[in-house]
Design an enzyme around this catalytic site. Sequence first.
Site, PDB file in Angstrom:
ATOM      1  N   HIS A  29      12.701   0.440 -89.388  1.00  0.00           N
ATOM      2  CA  HIS A  29      11.871   1.615 -89.134  1.00  0.00           C
ATOM      3  C   HIS A  29      11.827   2.388 -90.443  1.00  0.00           C
ATOM      4  CE1 HIS A  29      10.283   5.306 -87.444  1.00  0.00           C
ATOM      5  NE2 HIS A  29      11.287   5.963 -87.992  1.00  0.00           N
ATOM      6  N   CYS A 105       5.402   1.645 -87.359  1.00  0.00           N
ATOM      7  CA  CYS A 105       5.801   2.742 -88.246  1.00  0.00           C
ATOM      8  C   CYS A 105       5.644   2.368 -89.715  1.00  0.00           C
ATOM      9  CB  CYS A 105       7.244   3.152 -87.954  1.00  0.00           C
ATOM     10  SG  CYS A 105       8.428   1.794 -88.126  1.00  0.00           S
TER      11      CYS A 105
END
Length: 201
Positions: A29, A105
């Site tokens: 992430h 993301c």
Amino acid sequence: MKVYINVYDLMPDSPVNKLAWTLGLGIYHTGLVLEGKEYAFGAHEIPGSTGVFATMPRPPLEGCRWRCSIALPNCTLPKPDVDRILIRLSQEFTGLSYSLLERNCNHFTNAAAIELTGSPIPSFLNRISRIGLAFPTITNALLQHGQKNTSDVDDSSDSSSDVDEETLIVSKSKKAHKDIPKFSAPPPSADLNNLITDSLP
């Protein structure tokens, strides 16, 4: 303005994870940090609402741990231009448009990095999604195996409802591989308290 990326590891700390990090094959992430705020992208089920949110840098994130920060070139744009770019990107990256393989993301962080600094994020940060798209049959088989193992452990979940689930291999990939079964998994959640609107927090 200084710009950097915070990288969070989504895999548990283990020898396999260390090898994946060394080979650039981990699952990550990312958030883009600018002027003391970290901008990231996640999924939610609110129609027409952004999935982009702002927090303090290195917030506690469930299911992942901070791995490193990567500096990008400085942003030389005036603040009003930076705000316009972030607001426009927040309108493009809605919570419902999130896809683990095609719009995650890292895709948001890369788009923001290119617009603000002219430099993309390191390619290894999103390599696993490109591999997943290149080999969708294998990806779905592995993910279905993982889903089966998870459901064996927790059979209290209601499999008849997939309102909060999201298809991993989306239609564009399925057109080329029609034999791919549907696999759904809960996507990472956006921080609904800190969503970007028409003005920055």
